[in-house]
Motif scaffolding. Structure first.
Motif, PDB file in Angstrom:
ATOM      1  N   THR A   1      -8.021 -32.435 -23.402  1.00  7.90           N
ATOM      2  CA  THR A   1      -9.024 -31.727 -22.607  1.00  7.90           C
ATOM      3  C   THR A   1      -8.738 -30.237 -22.485  1.00  7.90           C
ATOM      4  OG1 THR A   1      -7.847 -32.133 -20.539  1.00  7.90           O
ATOM      5  CG2 THR A   1      -9.431 -33.808 -21.250  1.00  7.90           C
ATOM      6  N   THR A   2      -7.626 -29.763 -23.054  1.00  8.56           N
ATOM      7  CA  THR A   2      -7.326 -28.339 -23.057  1.00  8.56           C
ATOM      8  C   THR A   2      -6.460 -28.046 -24.264  1.00  8.56           C
ATOM      9  OG1 THR A   2      -6.546 -26.458 -21.717  1.00  8.56           O
ATOM     10  CG2 THR A   2      -5.285 -28.518 -21.572  1.00  8.56           C
ATOM     11  N   PHE A   3      -5.964 -26.805 -24.395  1.00 10.30           N
ATOM     12  CA  PHE A   3      -5.203 -26.450 -25.586  1.00 10.30           C
ATOM     13  C   PHE A   3      -4.236 -25.315 -25.268  1.00 10.30           C
ATOM     14  CE2 PHE A   3      -8.841 -23.683 -25.482  1.00 10.30           C
ATOM     15  CZ  PHE A   3      -8.482 -22.493 -26.077  1.00 10.30           C
ATOM     16  N   LEU A   4      -3.318 -25.053 -26.206  1.00 15.46           N
ATOM     17  CA  LEU A   4      -2.349 -23.976 -26.073  1.00 15.46           C
ATOM     18  C   LEU A   4      -2.877 -22.746 -26.792  1.00 15.46           C
ATOM     19  CD1 LEU A   4       0.129 -24.798 -24.445  1.00 15.46           C
ATOM     20  CD2 LEU A   4      -0.684 -26.734 -25.773  1.00 15.46           C
ATOM     21  N   GLY A   5      -3.093 -21.672 -26.058  1.00 10.30           N
ATOM     22  CA  GLY A   5      -3.779 -20.520 -26.616  1.00 10.30           C
ATOM     23  C   GLY A   5      -3.062 -19.840 -27.758  1.00 10.30           C
ATOM     24  N   GLY A   6      -1.724 -19.729 -27.711  1.00 12.31           N
ATOM     25  CA  GLY A   6      -1.001 -19.009 -28.749  1.00 12.31           C
ATOM     26  C   GLY A   6      -0.683 -19.823 -29.973  1.00 12.31           C
ATOM     27  N   ALA A   7      -1.197 -21.038 -30.046  1.00 14.46           N
ATOM     28  CA  ALA A   7      -0.979 -21.911 -31.203  1.00 14.46           C
ATOM     29  C   ALA A   7      -2.191 -22.813 -31.334  1.00 14.46           C
ATOM     30  CB  ALA A   7       0.305 -22.729 -31.028  1.00 14.46           C
ATOM     31  N   SER A   8      -3.301 -22.233 -31.771  1.00 20.24           N
ATOM     32  CA  SER A   8      -4.559 -22.983 -31.761  1.00 20.24           C
ATOM     33  C   SER A   8      -5.515 -22.450 -32.815  1.00 20.24           C
ATOM     34  CB  SER A   8      -5.221 -22.889 -30.379  1.00 20.24           C
ATOM     35  OG  SER A   8      -5.514 -21.533 -30.064  1.00 20.24           O
ATOM     36  N   ALA A   9      -6.546 -23.252 -33.064  1.00 21.72           N
ATOM     37  CA  ALA A   9      -7.631 -22.853 -33.954  1.00 21.72           C
ATOM     38  C   ALA A   9      -8.946 -23.240 -33.288  1.00 21.72           C
ATOM     39  CB  ALA A   9      -7.505 -23.534 -35.315  1.00 21.72           C
ATOM     40  N   VAL A  10      -9.901 -22.322 -33.298  1.00 17.61           N
ATOM     41  CA  VAL A  10     -11.182 -22.550 -32.634  1.00 17.61           C
ATOM     42  C   VAL A  10     -12.311 -22.304 -33.630  1.00 17.61           C
ATOM     43  CG1 VAL A  10     -12.683 -21.928 -30.702  1.00 17.61           C
ATOM     44  CG2 VAL A  10     -10.183 -21.779 -30.441  1.00 17.61           C
ATOM     45  N   ARG A  11     -13.190 -23.286 -33.763  1.00 19.81           N
ATOM     46  CA  ARG A  11     -14.368 -23.116 -34.609  1.00 19.81           C
ATOM     47  C   ARG A  11     -15.237 -22.011 -33.999  1.00 19.81           C
ATOM     48  NH1 ARG A  11     -16.889 -27.155 -38.096  1.00 19.81           N
ATOM     49  NH2 ARG A  11     -15.695 -28.821 -37.068  1.00 19.81           N
TER      50      ARG A  11
ATOM     51  N   GLU B   1     -11.217 -11.643 -17.559  1.00 21.44           N
ATOM     52  CA  GLU B   1     -10.786 -11.296 -16.207  1.00 21.44           C
ATOM     53  C   GLU B   1      -9.562 -12.102 -15.762  1.00 21.44           C
ATOM     54  OE1 GLU B   1     -14.802 -13.457 -15.620  1.00 21.44           O
ATOM     55  OE2 GLU B   1     -13.653 -12.611 -17.281  1.00 21.44           O
ATOM     56  N   PHE B   2      -9.262 -13.221 -16.427  1.00 22.21           N
ATOM     57  CA  PHE B   2      -8.093 -14.024 -16.060  1.00 22.21           C
ATOM     58  C   PHE B   2      -6.789 -13.292 -16.387  1.00 22.21           C
ATOM     59  CE2 PHE B   2      -9.463 -18.707 -15.569  1.00 22.21           C
ATOM     60  CZ  PHE B   2     -10.685 -18.337 -15.030  1.00 22.21           C
ATOM     61  N   PHE B   3      -6.787 -12.445 -17.394  1.00 20.90           N
ATOM     62  CA  PHE B   3      -5.643 -11.649 -17.853  1.00 20.90           C
ATOM     63  C   PHE B   3      -4.520 -12.533 -18.405  1.00 20.90           C
ATOM     64  CE2 PHE B   3      -2.037  -8.742 -17.802  1.00 20.90           C
ATOM     65  CZ  PHE B   3      -2.624  -7.582 -18.255  1.00 20.90           C
ATOM     66  N   TYR B   4      -4.079 -13.493 -17.631  1.00 22.70           N
ATOM     67  CA  TYR B   4      -3.046 -14.433 -18.071  1.00 22.70           C
ATOM     68  C   TYR B   4      -3.092 -15.673 -17.184  1.00 22.70           C
ATOM     69  CZ  TYR B   4       1.515 -16.701 -18.221  1.00 22.70           C
ATOM     70  OH  TYR B   4       2.500 -17.651 -18.290  1.00 22.70           O
ATOM     71  N   ALA B   5      -3.051 -16.853 -17.790  1.00 23.78           N
ATOM     72  CA  ALA B   5      -2.965 -18.161 -17.131  1.00 23.78           C
ATOM     73  C   ALA B   5      -4.324 -18.852 -17.019  1.00 23.78           C
ATOM     74  CB  ALA B   5      -2.326 -18.076 -15.747  1.00 23.78           C
ATOM     75  N   HIS B   6      -4.408 -20.037 -17.579  1.00 17.85           N
ATOM     76  CA  HIS B   6      -5.543 -20.959 -17.464  1.00 17.85           C
ATOM     77  C   HIS B   6      -6.800 -20.518 -18.224  1.00 17.85           C
ATOM     78  CE1 HIS B   6      -3.016 -22.904 -14.638  1.00 17.85           C
ATOM     79  NE2 HIS B   6      -3.270 -22.115 -13.616  1.00 17.85           N
ATOM     80  N   GLU B   7      -6.702 -19.436 -18.999  1.00 15.81           N
ATOM     81  CA  GLU B   7      -7.889 -19.013 -19.741  1.00 15.81           C
ATOM     82  C   GLU B   7      -8.292 -20.051 -20.782  1.00 15.81           C
ATOM     83  OE1 GLU B   7      -4.282 -17.193 -21.806  1.00 15.81           O
ATOM     84  OE2 GLU B   7      -5.003 -17.301 -19.728  1.00 15.81           O
ATOM     85  N   GLU B   8      -7.305 -20.789 -21.340  1.00 15.12           N
ATOM     86  CA  GLU B   8      -7.622 -21.809 -22.333  1.00 15.12           C
ATOM     87  C   GLU B   8      -8.410 -22.961 -21.712  1.00 15.12           C
ATOM     88  OE1 GLU B   8      -3.415 -20.236 -23.348  1.00 15.12           O
ATOM     89  OE2 GLU B   8      -4.472 -20.952 -21.560  1.00 15.12           O
ATOM     90  N   THR B   9      -8.005 -23.391 -20.509  1.00 17.23           N
ATOM     91  CA  THR B   9      -8.721 -24.491 -19.865  1.00 17.23           C
ATOM     92  C   THR B   9     -10.147 -24.095 -19.525  1.00 17.23           C
ATOM     93  OG1 THR B   9      -6.659 -25.389 -18.976  1.00 17.23           O
ATOM     94  CG2 THR B   9      -8.696 -26.091 -17.910  1.00 17.23           C
ATOM     95  N   ASP B  10     -10.337 -22.842 -19.132  1.00 22.95           N
ATOM     96  CA  ASP B  10     -11.691 -22.367 -18.847  1.00 22.95           C
ATOM     97  C   ASP B  10     -12.577 -22.512 -20.085  1.00 22.95           C
ATOM     98  OD1 ASP B  10     -13.301 -20.561 -16.705  1.00 22.95           O
ATOM     99  OD2 ASP B  10     -13.742 -19.859 -18.735  1.00 22.95           O
ATOM    100  N   LEU B  11     -12.086 -22.057 -21.232  1.00 27.67           N
ATOM    101  CA  LEU B  11     -12.856 -22.189 -22.470  1.00 27.67           C
ATOM    102  C   LEU B  11     -12.990 -23.654 -22.866  1.00 27.67           C
ATOM    103  CD1 LEU B  11     -14.310 -21.167 -24.961  1.00 27.67           C
ATOM    104  CD2 LEU B  11     -12.067 -20.707 -26.024  1.00 27.67           C
ATOM    105  N   ALA B  12     -11.920 -24.438 -22.701  1.00 24.34           N
ATOM    106  CA  ALA B  12     -11.964 -25.850 -23.087  1.00 24.34           C
ATOM    107  C   ALA B  12     -13.019 -26.603 -22.299  1.00 24.34           C
ATOM    108  CB  ALA B  12     -10.583 -26.480 -22.875  1.00 24.34           C
ATOM    109  N   TRP B  13     -13.098 -26.366 -20.998  1.00 25.03           N
ATOM    110  CA  TRP B  13     -14.105 -27.052 -20.181  1.00 25.03           C
ATOM    111  C   TRP B  13     -15.514 -26.657 -20.600  1.00 25.03           C
ATOM    112  CZ3 TRP B  13     -12.018 -26.783 -14.423  1.00 25.03           C
ATOM    113  CH2 TRP B  13     -10.939 -27.679 -14.310  1.00 25.03           C
ATOM    114  N   ARG B  14     -15.712 -25.372 -20.885  1.00 26.32           N
ATOM    115  CA  ARG B  14     -17.049 -24.943 -21.317  1.00 26.32           C
ATOM    116  C   ARG B  14     -17.390 -25.512 -22.688  1.00 26.32           C
ATOM    117  NH1 ARG B  14     -16.684 -19.706 -22.218  1.00 26.32           N
ATOM    118  NH2 ARG B  14     -14.627 -19.264 -21.331  1.00 26.32           N
TER     119      ARG B  14
END
Length: 281
Positions: free
Chosen positions: A136-146, A159-172
């Protein structure tokens, strides 16, 4: 960040060594001078540090709007290394085989020990890092996104700057109908570290969890999600200084604007729950 030139050159060489069609490269100097790079590497030097998601969004745009000039964008930390030459091939095969696969999270392993830290396995049942699964989420520095994911769900929340930005994108992305896979066979070497090494870690973790809930969750789940993480934080017995920073971030998450609210559908809530991680933890 401009302070790891040898590691960056090694990473570039490991990308160049990938089997199959050539992987296009882009380097974002996030508030730091650009290092010396091969002539065919796309690059940009930002006058200020935009944070991890902001810098990655700039990198996406180096391949056209929302990365439309390529099929997928790989995010690789500059102190990482692809030890195998088949990573790009495995990713191409995965995206081709599953048209609804939007994001792939790699396995991160320490180059000295081969150990994968528990926090680097993006699921609750993380005892076996060698098991691939839908997540349901991913690791931002080791990932591939279509790149179609960016077009439909948007880019990372700068605006997150650091932390949880991947989960935000993953949920969307999940709400837009995309799947996310953790692939244990696609490996990135990265030295084992603690996330708390970042000065603003505890503040940003708390603030961004509030923002994550405010932006993405149905109203009924917001207090459940934040209440769960409040109790988990206390259970981990942080130091007095860490708890003070965490509490300041938690309050900032309610006071400061977090961007547009787009609560996920209840169907997405059920989908995340079936995958083993309901959006309340």
């Amino acid at each position: 960040m401009g302070n790891r030139p040898e590691e960056l050159n090694a990473l570039i060489a490991s990308v160049r060594a990938q089997e199959g069609p050539r992987v296009e490269l882009a380097v974002v100097a996030n508030g730091a001078p650009l290092p010396s790079l091969p002539a065919d590497v796309r690059s940009v030097e930002l006058p200020e540090n935009l944070g991890i998601p902001g810098g990655r969004n700039v990198g996406i745009e180096l391949f056209g709007r929302d990365g439309r000039d390529v099929d997928a964008v790989l995010f690789l930390d500059d102190d990482g290394l692809l030890p195998g030459t088949d990573s790009a091939r495995l990713l191409r095969e995965a995206f081709t085989a599953d048209p609804r696969l939007g994001i792939v999270s790699f396995r991160i392993a320490d180059p000295e020990t081969g150990v994968t830290q528990r926090r680097h396995v993006p699921r609750l049942r993380a005892s076996d890092p060698l098991r691939s699964s839908r997540v349901t989420t991913f690791l931002g520095g080791a990932s591939a996104v279509r790149c179609t994911v960016f077009e439909q769900a948007g880019q990372l929340p700068a605006e997150f700057f650091y932390a949880h930005e991947e989960t935000d994108l993953a949920w969307r992305a999940a709400d837009a109908g995309w799947a996310i896979d953790y692939r244990a066979d696609v490996v990135l070497y990265h030295p084992a570290t603690s996330p708390a090494r970042h000065a603003a870690y505890f503040h940003n973790v708390a603030r961004n969890r509030v923002w994550l809930a405010r932006r993405n969750l149905p109203a009924l789940l917001v207090p459940l999600y934040l209440g769960t993480w409040f109790l988990l934080t206390l259970a981990r017995r942080p130091s007095k200084e860490a708890l003070k920073a965490w509490w300041g971030g938690f309050r900032a998450g309610w006071r400061e604007p977090c961007g547009k609210r787009r609560p996920m559908r209840w169907r997405t809530v059920w989908q995340l729950t079936r995958l083993g991680r309901p959006p309340v933890v």
